[in-house]
Design a protein around this motif. Structure first.
Motif, mmCIF file in Angstrom:
data_model
loop_
_atom_site.group_PDB
_atom_site.id
_atom_site.type_symbol
_atom_site.label_atom_id
_atom_site.label_comp_id
_atom_site.label_asym_id
_atom_site.label_seq_id
_atom_site.Cartn_x
_atom_site.Cartn_y
_atom_site.Cartn_z
ATOM 1 N N GLN A 1 0.845 -1.189 0.000
ATOM 2 C CA GLN A 1 0.000 0.000 0.000
ATOM 3 C C GLN A 1 0.889 1.250 0.000
ATOM 4 O O GLN A 1 1.775 1.388 0.828
ATOM 5 C CB GLN A 1 -0.895 0.012 1.234
ATOM 6 C CG GLN A 1 -1.829 1.208 1.314
ATOM 7 C CD GLN A 1 -2.678 1.167 2.565
ATOM 8 O OE1 GLN A 1 -2.577 0.246 3.371
ATOM 9 N NE2 GLN A 1 -3.513 2.177 2.729
ATOM 10 N N VAL A 2 0.613 2.136 -0.928
ATOM 11 C CA VAL A 2 1.398 3.360 -1.035
ATOM 12 C C VAL A 2 0.915 4.382 -0.003
ATOM 13 O O VAL A 2 -0.286 4.614 0.139
ATOM 14 C CB VAL A 2 1.282 3.951 -2.444
ATOM 15 C CG1 VAL A 2 2.004 5.296 -2.520
ATOM 16 C CG2 VAL A 2 1.842 2.983 -3.485
ATOM 17 N N GLN A 3 1.863 4.971 0.693
ATOM 18 C CA GLN A 3 1.536 6.024 1.649
ATOM 19 C C GLN A 3 2.488 7.200 1.474
ATOM 20 O O GLN A 3 3.691 6.999 1.306
ATOM 21 C CB GLN A 3 1.624 5.504 3.082
ATOM 22 C CG GLN A 3 0.473 4.598 3.480
ATOM 23 C CD GLN A 3 0.447 4.323 4.972
ATOM 24 O OE1 GLN A 3 1.485 4.032 5.553
ATOM 25 N NE2 GLN A 3 -0.713 4.415 5.570
ATOM 26 N N LEU A 4 1.933 8.398 1.533
ATOM 27 C CA LEU A 4 2.703 9.637 1.552
ATOM 28 C C LEU A 4 2.249 10.397 2.797
ATOM 29 O O LEU A 4 1.052 10.671 2.948
ATOM 30 C CB LEU A 4 2.440 10.485 0.314
ATOM 31 C CG LEU A 4 3.087 10.074 -1.022
ATOM 32 C CD1 LEU A 4 2.503 8.781 -1.551
ATOM 33 C CD2 LEU A 4 2.943 11.177 -2.046
ATOM 34 N N VAL A 5 3.183 10.735 3.652
ATOM 35 C CA VAL A 5 2.843 11.382 4.910
ATOM 36 C C VAL A 5 3.628 12.684 5.035
ATOM 37 O O VAL A 5 4.860 12.666 5.122
ATOM 38 C CB VAL A 5 3.144 10.469 6.110
ATOM 39 C CG1 VAL A 5 2.782 11.179 7.405
ATOM 40 C CG2 VAL A 5 2.375 9.154 5.986
ATOM 41 N N GLU A 6 2.887 13.788 5.051
ATOM 42 C CA GLU A 6 3.509 15.095 5.206
ATOM 43 C C GLU A 6 3.666 15.450 6.677
ATOM 44 O O GLU A 6 2.870 15.034 7.521
ATOM 45 C CB GLU A 6 2.666 16.190 4.527
ATOM 46 C CG GLU A 6 2.428 16.009 3.049
ATOM 47 C CD GLU A 6 1.114 15.322 2.747
ATOM 48 O OE1 GLU A 6 0.592 15.490 1.612
ATOM 49 O OE2 GLU A 6 0.584 14.627 3.634
ATOM 50 N N SER A 7 4.677 16.255 6.964
ATOM 51 C CA SER A 7 4.887 16.774 8.312
ATOM 52 C C SER A 7 5.589 18.111 8.208
ATOM 53 O O SER A 7 6.104 18.476 7.143
ATOM 54 C CB SER A 7 5.702 15.788 9.145
ATOM 55 O OG SER A 7 6.984 15.596 8.577
ATOM 56 N N GLY A 8 5.602 18.832 9.328
ATOM 57 C CA GLY A 8 6.352 20.082 9.382
ATOM 58 C C GLY A 8 5.521 21.338 9.257
ATOM 59 O O GLY A 8 6.038 22.450 9.367
ATOM 60 N N GLY A 9 4.226 21.175 9.030
ATOM 61 C CA GLY A 9 3.380 22.355 8.960
ATOM 62 C C GLY A 9 3.208 23.001 10.317
ATOM 63 O O GLY A 9 3.621 22.466 11.348
ATOM 64 N N GLY A 10 2.589 24.174 10.312
ATOM 65 C CA GLY A 10 2.365 24.866 11.577
ATOM 66 C C GLY A 10 2.053 26.322 11.346
ATOM 67 O O GLY A 10 1.690 26.732 10.231
ATOM 68 N N TRP A 11 2.239 27.080 12.408
ATOM 69 C CA TRP A 11 1.949 28.521 12.388
ATOM 70 C C TRP A 11 3.259 29.281 12.435
ATOM 71 O O TRP A 11 4.174 28.950 13.202
ATOM 72 C CB TRP A 11 1.090 28.851 13.610
ATOM 73 C CG TRP A 11 0.711 30.284 13.722
ATOM 74 C CD1 TRP A 11 -0.387 30.898 13.222
ATOM 75 C CD2 TRP A 11 1.459 31.307 14.393
ATOM 76 N NE1 TRP A 11 -0.379 32.229 13.544
ATOM 77 C CE2 TRP A 11 0.750 32.522 14.264
ATOM 78 C CE3 TRP A 11 2.679 31.314 15.105
ATOM 79 C CZ2 TRP A 11 1.195 33.707 14.809
ATOM 80 C CZ3 TRP A 11 3.124 32.501 15.643
ATOM 81 C CH2 TRP A 11 2.385 33.681 15.488
ATOM 82 N N VAL A 12 3.351 30.326 11.619
ATOM 83 C CA VAL A 12 4.557 31.134 11.587
ATOM 84 C C VAL A 12 4.183 32.562 11.234
ATOM 85 O O VAL A 12 3.177 32.797 10.550
ATOM 86 C CB VAL A 12 5.578 30.549 10.571
ATOM 87 C CG1 VAL A 12 5.034 30.640 9.150
ATOM 88 C CG2 VAL A 12 6.934 31.211 10.690
ATOM 89 N N GLU A 13 4.960 33.505 11.695
ATOM 90 C CA GLU A 13 4.728 34.905 11.339
ATOM 91 C C GLU A 13 5.275 35.193 9.946
ATOM 92 O O GLU A 13 6.195 34.519 9.468
ATOM 93 C CB GLU A 13 5.378 35.824 12.364
ATOM 94 C CG GLU A 13 4.728 35.778 13.734
ATOM 95 C CD GLU A 13 5.319 36.799 14.687
ATOM 96 O OE1 GLU A 13 4.681 37.062 15.733
ATOM 97 O OE2 GLU A 13 6.409 37.312 14.405
ATOM 98 N N ALA A 14 4.709 36.195 9.325
ATOM 99 C CA ALA A 14 5.180 36.595 8.002
ATOM 100 C C ALA A 14 6.682 36.889 8.043
ATOM 101 O O ALA A 14 7.176 37.498 8.998
ATOM 102 C CB ALA A 14 4.417 37.830 7.534
ATOM 103 N N GLY A 15 7.379 36.432 7.015
ATOM 104 C CA GLY A 15 8.822 36.578 6.964
ATOM 105 C C GLY A 15 9.575 35.389 7.528
ATOM 106 O O GLY A 15 10.796 35.271 7.337
#
Length: 127
Positions: A1-15
């Motif tokens: 079964q093929v799986q792609l798992v993203e990580s590393g997203g979140g909240w950040v201020e502009a710049g």
């Protein structure tokens, strides 16, 4: 079964900066073109970046060119997206995708080109 798992997203201020990762399993990673797309609320999914099998060729959407960098580590079955100088308009759910065909500039920007997709990771940039 093929799986792609993203990580590393979140909240950040502009710049600010974030680095997204997408780890895959169930496919021969080094034979897939990998892409990143994003989708903001009420908008269509938008091409962000793509990278060829070996990593020698990359391509970026106009809105992220010069700020984002796509890379891959075939030994770790991982593709990354380094995002710098983030803007509020970069706020979206970011998806990685895998394409089993050759790297073709005319097609890598299209969602229809890709065979497998991750579930996405939210990126929020505040002003």
């Amino acid at each position: 079964q093929v799986q792609l798992v993203e990580s590393g997203g979140g909240w950040v201020e502009a710049g600010g900066s974030l680095r997204l990762s997408c780890t895959t399993s169930g496919l021969t990673f080094s034979t897939y073109v990998m892409g990143w797309f994003r989708q903001a609320p009420g908008k269509e999914r938008e091409f962000v970046a793509a990278i060829s099998w070996s990593g020698e060729r990359t391509y970026y959407g106009d809105s992220v060119k010069g700020r984002f960098t796509i890379s891959r580590d075939n030994a770790k079955n991982t593709v990354r997206l380094q995002m710098n100088s983030l803007k509020p308009e970069d706020t979206a759910v970011y998806y990685c995708a895998a394409d089993r065909r050759a790297f073709r500039l005319a097609l890598v920007t299209s969602t229809r080109e890709y065979d497998y997709w991750g579930q996405g990771t939210q990126v929020t940039v505040s002003s």
